[in-house]
Each structure stands twice: as C-alpha cells, then as structure tokens.
Design a protein around this motif. Structure first.
Motif, PDB file in Angstrom:
ATOM      1  N   GLN A  52       0.827  -1.201   0.000  1.00 46.42           N
ATOM      2  CA  GLN A  52       0.000   0.000   0.000  1.00 46.42           C
ATOM      3  C   GLN A  52       0.866   1.258   0.000  1.00 46.42           C
ATOM      4  OE1 GLN A  52      -3.468   0.020   2.488  1.00 46.42           O
ATOM      5  NE2 GLN A  52      -3.264   2.197   2.879  1.00 46.42           N
ATOM      6  N   LYS A  56       0.731   3.875  -3.044  1.00 47.86           N
ATOM      7  CA  LYS A  56       0.349   5.256  -2.724  1.00 47.86           C
ATOM      8  C   LYS A  56       1.415   6.229  -3.233  1.00 47.86           C
ATOM      9  CE  LYS A  56      -1.158   8.260   0.981  1.00 47.86           C
ATOM     10  NZ  LYS A  56      -1.399   8.427   2.400  1.00 47.86           N
ATOM     11  N   ASP A  77      -7.063 -10.909  -3.265  1.00 49.49           N
ATOM     12  CA  ASP A  77      -7.976 -10.056  -2.496  1.00 49.49           C
ATOM     13  C   ASP A  77      -7.264  -8.877  -1.843  1.00 49.49           C
ATOM     14  OD1 ASP A  77     -10.116 -11.631  -3.201  1.00 49.49           O
ATOM     15  OD2 ASP A  77     -10.113 -12.786  -1.333  1.00 49.49           O
ATOM     16  N   ARG A  80      -6.412  -6.265  -4.581  1.00 49.55           N
ATOM     17  CA  ARG A  80      -7.663  -5.649  -5.052  1.00 49.55           C
ATOM     18  C   ARG A  80      -8.173  -4.639  -4.020  1.00 49.55           C
ATOM     19  NH1 ARG A  80     -10.551  -5.724  -9.575  1.00 49.55           N
ATOM     20  NH2 ARG A  80      -9.787  -7.777 -10.094  1.00 49.55           N
ATOM     21  N   HIS A  81      -8.089  -4.956  -2.736  1.00 45.87           N
ATOM     22  CA  HIS A  81      -8.531  -4.035  -1.683  1.00 45.87           C
ATOM     23  C   HIS A  81      -7.720  -2.735  -1.727  1.00 45.87           C
ATOM     24  CE1 HIS A  81      -9.896  -2.556   2.186  1.00 45.87           C
ATOM     25  NE2 HIS A  81      -8.628  -2.390   2.518  1.00 45.87           N
ATOM     26  N   ILE A  82      -6.409  -2.851  -1.858  1.00 47.44           N
ATOM     27  CA  ILE A  82      -5.535  -1.667  -1.896  1.00 47.44           C
ATOM     28  C   ILE A  82      -5.833  -0.834  -3.142  1.00 47.44           C
ATOM     29  CG2 ILE A  82      -3.143  -0.881  -2.123  1.00 47.44           C
ATOM     30  CD1 ILE A  82      -2.389  -3.456  -0.502  1.00 47.44           C
ATOM     31  N   ASP A  84      -8.560  -0.727  -4.942  1.00 48.07           N
ATOM     32  CA  ASP A  84      -9.863  -0.073  -4.787  1.00 48.07           C
ATOM     33  C   ASP A  84      -9.771   1.110  -3.822  1.00 48.07           C
ATOM     34  OD1 ASP A  84     -10.977  -1.911  -6.534  1.00 48.07           O
ATOM     35  OD2 ASP A  84     -11.909  -3.122  -4.954  1.00 48.07           O
ATOM     36  N   LYS A  85      -9.083   0.919  -2.704  1.00 45.74           N
ATOM     37  CA  LYS A  85      -8.945   1.969  -1.687  1.00 45.74           C
ATOM     38  C   LYS A  85      -8.249   3.208  -2.259  1.00 45.74           C
ATOM     39  CE  LYS A  85      -7.054   2.680   2.936  1.00 45.74           C
ATOM     40  NZ  LYS A  85      -6.388   2.014   4.061  1.00 45.74           N
ATOM     41  N   LEU A  86      -7.213   3.000  -3.076  1.00 42.69           N
ATOM     42  CA  LEU A  86      -6.453   4.113  -3.652  1.00 42.69           C
ATOM     43  C   LEU A  86      -7.033   4.597  -4.980  1.00 42.69           C
ATOM     44  CD1 LEU A  86      -2.806   2.923  -2.848  1.00 42.69           C
ATOM     45  CD2 LEU A  86      -4.198   4.600  -1.609  1.00 42.69           C
ATOM     46  N   GLN A  87      -8.113   3.968  -5.414  1.00 36.80           N
ATOM     47  CA  GLN A  87      -8.797   4.322  -6.667  1.00 36.80           C
ATOM     48  C   GLN A  87      -7.864   4.292  -7.872  1.00 36.80           C
ATOM     49  OE1 GLN A  87     -10.626   8.105  -5.587  1.00 36.80           O
ATOM     50  NE2 GLN A  87     -12.414   7.033  -4.793  1.00 36.80           N
TER      51      GLN A  87
END
Length: 92
Positions: A52, A56, A77, A80-82, A84-87
C-alpha cells in the motif's frame, strides 16, 4: 516520504521501490503513462502495509508528473482491496 528508487529491468520495463521499502513493482512506462505489471513484497514484510505504501507513492508520483497510472497484474484479495482503496485504474 521515502525516495522512489528505479532501475531498468527486462523487456524495457523498470523496477521501482521505496528507498526504505520491502516491496517492488515492475512497471511499463511511456511519456505520459506508468503501469504496474507485477508487485511483490518480501515474505517477512507481507501484511504490514508495504504494498500500500509503494502504490500510494506511485499514485502521488504519477499525479505530480501528470502520468496516466494504472495496474495490470493478477489480483488477489489483498491487492484488489488496496487498488480499490487508492482508486487505481485496473487494466484487464
């Protein structure tokens, strides 16, 4: 923030990591774009925010340099979460 380190890799790609980081991304690049093809964290540092932190930093770098930024790599997963979180744009 840590400095971004970059080196030439295979087939015209580059490897990128943070100076004090334990994760690297293999990326393709052009004049106005940067795309992550592979991202990997050292086994001892997984699940500790290294991926992340690197993604970032790459988002911020790309924004400053006005580069189109995205990711094109197999997604588990956690990634994908990271993403999605960072768009971050996903290229499939």
């Amino acid at each position: 923030m840590s400095n971004i380190l970059c080196r030439d890799s295979f087939n015209g790609t580059i490897d990128i990591k943070l100076e004090d980081g334990h994760c690297f991304a293999n990326c393709g690049h052009g004049e106005d774009w940067l795309t992550v093809y592979i991202i990997e964290t050292d086994p001892d540092y997984r699940n500790k925010g290294e991926c992340q932190k690197l993604l970032k930093a790459l988002v911020e770098f790309s924004t400053r340099k006005q580069l189109k930024f995205g990711i094109y790599c197999p997604m588990n997963d956690a990634i994908r979460h990271i993403v999605d979180k960072l768009q971050i744009s996903i290229y499939e």
